[in-house]
Write a protein that holds these residues in place. Structure first.
Motif, PDB file in Angstrom:
ATOM      1  N   THR A  53       0.836  -1.204   0.000  1.00 34.92           N
ATOM      2  CA  THR A  53       0.000   0.000   0.000  1.00 34.92           C
ATOM      3  C   THR A  53       0.872   1.255   0.000  1.00 34.92           C
ATOM      4  O   THR A  53       0.593   2.226  -0.710  1.00 34.92           O
ATOM      5  CB  THR A  53      -0.920  -0.002   1.234  1.00 34.92           C
ATOM      6  N   THR A  54       1.940   1.218   0.777  1.00 33.63           N
ATOM      7  CA  THR A  54       2.836   2.376   0.850  1.00 33.63           C
ATOM      8  C   THR A  54       3.494   2.645  -0.497  1.00 33.63           C
ATOM      9  O   THR A  54       3.566   3.792  -0.957  1.00 33.63           O
ATOM     10  CB  THR A  54       3.916   2.139   1.920  1.00 33.63           C
ATOM     11  N   ASP A  55       3.985   1.577  -1.142  1.00 36.50           N
ATOM     12  CA  ASP A  55       4.627   1.742  -2.451  1.00 36.50           C
ATOM     13  C   ASP A  55       3.659   2.350  -3.462  1.00 36.50           C
ATOM     14  O   ASP A  55       4.029   3.227  -4.253  1.00 36.50           O
ATOM     15  CB  ASP A  55       5.135   0.390  -2.964  1.00 36.50           C
ATOM     16  N   ILE A  56       2.425   1.863  -3.460  1.00 39.36           N
ATOM     17  CA  ILE A  56       1.441   2.362  -4.419  1.00 39.36           C
ATOM     18  C   ILE A  56       1.125   3.829  -4.135  1.00 39.36           C
ATOM     19  O   ILE A  56       1.023   4.656  -5.058  1.00 39.36           O
ATOM     20  CB  ILE A  56       0.156   1.513  -4.366  1.00 39.36           C
ATOM     21  N   VAL A  77       1.533   6.905  -6.896  1.00 35.89           N
ATOM     22  CA  VAL A  77       0.421   7.706  -7.439  1.00 35.89           C
ATOM     23  C   VAL A  77       0.336   9.079  -6.808  1.00 35.89           C
ATOM     24  O   VAL A  77      -0.457   9.920  -7.254  1.00 35.89           O
ATOM     25  CB  VAL A  77      -0.922   6.965  -7.264  1.00 35.89           C
ATOM     26  N   GLY A  78       1.120   9.311  -5.741  1.00 37.95           N
ATOM     27  CA  GLY A  78       1.097  10.618  -5.099  1.00 37.95           C
ATOM     28  C   GLY A  78      -0.179  10.897  -4.334  1.00 37.95           C
ATOM     29  O   GLY A  78      -0.637  12.041  -4.278  1.00 37.95           O
ATOM     30  N   GLU A  79      -0.764   9.866  -3.738  1.00 36.75           N
ATOM     31  CA  GLU A  79      -1.979  10.016  -2.950  1.00 36.75           C
ATOM     32  C   GLU A  79      -1.718   9.513  -1.531  1.00 36.75           C
ATOM     33  O   GLU A  79      -0.721   8.818  -1.263  1.00 36.75           O
ATOM     34  CB  GLU A  79      -3.134   9.218  -3.575  1.00 36.75           C
ATOM     35  N   SER A  80      -2.636   9.826  -0.622  1.00 35.20           N
ATOM     36  CA  SER A  80      -2.492   9.357   0.748  1.00 35.20           C
ATOM     37  C   SER A  80      -2.720   7.861   0.826  1.00 35.20           C
ATOM     38  O   SER A  80      -3.402   7.266  -0.022  1.00 35.20           O
ATOM     39  CB  SER A  80      -3.494  10.070   1.660  1.00 35.20           C
ATOM     40  N   ALA A  81      -2.139   7.243   1.844  1.00 28.15           N
ATOM     41  CA  ALA A  81      -2.305   5.804   2.020  1.00 28.15           C
ATOM     42  C   ALA A  81      -3.764   5.447   2.251  1.00 28.15           C
ATOM     43  O   ALA A  81      -4.243   4.395   1.805  1.00 28.15           O
ATOM     44  CB  ALA A  81      -1.436   5.325   3.189  1.00 28.15           C
TER      45      ALA A  81
END
Length: 355
Positions: free
Chosen positions: A28-31, A35-39
């Motif tokens: 989840t952190t990598d994604i 994408v430059g969004e919050s976890a």
């Protein structure tokens, strides 16, 4: 990408799915970083994709209850922390049933249209204002010429294999500004053949929409004929399911193959069935070659033929090259896309407007 398969998805879900499609798994952190969004936002999107069986959570070896990772949000499911890994459900498993259902619906529509035309003609032989039968190659070629010449606004066409009346290499034989004379009228001894593709050039103000299938793409000189259509400004698209032979002029009259020796023309109100079928197929089709991409025209063509299901040998025959050259070009595109399979290359191509 997901929208083209009939699925409703947000832009973030589309982006996350595309990232996971090119990786074995990702946390989840990598994604979130990619994408430059919050976890929290990424987790919400992942859960939505999981609910539609598009992604799955990869079990962690450690017991989630003992994990020191930060929990995401008050409503997050137990164990779904920032270190949780996710992977894509194989596309054939996730989308296979839905695509099969769409293909079945189109096939049923085509079958129903053909059955309706045949049944109505047999039961209502005294209604020539609605239906006319054309038997034999010469008769069909003559009527097809007249159909196209009568159009003032549009010609819509399904093109498939088995081209007898108008062989593919002869689809364009003269510039559009110099229309061909009509073929000779039918005679009792003229040989029979299938109703085929619209083939006679007409005025430049006619809008053409052409849908081809895999069977057409395996025809000799099919690629050259489609290149000439694109040069003439025709809109050309591709589908994977088998098409019937169909031509529609101005949405007011249509010509369709009934069997191997017979075609039928029909008008309002029955032509509406043909136009609805064309609209439904057009919505589910893809562009034959998309301009404005980073690919060369040759690579776009190889990719399109691959997506249409042609073998390496069939692609090489259309392109006038060797199977080894086709394989090298596909391998080079896979390297650019950073994927390891042709399935992944196809998804990358759809997501990045390569086709």
């Amino acid at each position: 990408m997901l929208g083209e398969l009939g699925l409703s998805a947000s832009a973030l879900e589309e982006e996350i799915y595309g990232i996971l499609l090119g990786r074995t798994s990702a946390t989840t952190t990598d994604i979130a970083q990619a994408v430059g969004e919050s976890a929290d936002a990424v987790l919400e999107a992942l859960l939505a994709l999981r609910d539609r069986n598009l992604v799955t959570r990869v079990p962690n070896i450690a017991d989630p209850s003992t994990s020191s990772g930060h929990r995401l949000g008050d409503g997050a499911a137990p164990g779904l922390d920032e270190g949780a890994s996710w992977s894509v459900t194989p596309p054939d498993v996730a989308f296979g049933p839905a695509v099969g259902q769409l293909r079945s619906e189109l096939l049923r529509a085509e079958t129903a249209l053909s059955s309706l035309v045949q049944t109505y003609h047999r039961r209502r032989p005294a209604a020539p204002e609605f239906f006319e039968l054309w038997e034999g190659k010469q008769a069909q070629a003559q009527r097809l010429f007249e159909l196209e010449r009568s159009a003032t606004r549009s010609i819509w066409v399904f093109q498939t294999g088995g081209n007898v009346v108008a062989p593919v290499p002869l689809t364009f034989t003269e510039p559009r500004a110099r229309p061909l004379p009509p073929p000779p009228p039918p005679t009792p001894s003229s040989p029979s053949g299938d109703e085929q593709n619209v083939s006679v050039p007409t005025g430049t103000d006619i809008s053409y929409r052409v849908i081809v299938d895999t069977a057409f793409l395996t025809e000799p000189s099919a690629v050259r004929a489609l290149d000439e259509r694109l040069t003439e400004g025709h809109d050309v698209r591709v589908v994977d399911q088998q098409l019937i032979k169909l031509a529609i002029a101005d949405e007011s009259i249509a010509m369709m193959q009934v069997d191997t020796d017979t075609s039928v023309t029909f008008r309002e109100p029955f032509v509406r069935l043909a136009t609805e079928l064309f609209h439904a197929t057009w919505r589910r089709s893809r562009p034959y070659l998309r301009e404005g991409t980073d690919l060369s025209s040759g690579d776009r063509l190889v990719l399109q033929l691959m997506l249409s299901g042609l073998t390496d040998e069939a692609m090489a025959k259309q392109l006038g090259t060797s199977s080894r050259t086709v394989q090298r070009r596909l391998r080079a595109m896979m390297d650019v896309a950073e994927v390891s399979s042709r399935v992944q290359l196809g998804w990358y191509a759809m997501r990045n407007n390569w086709v």
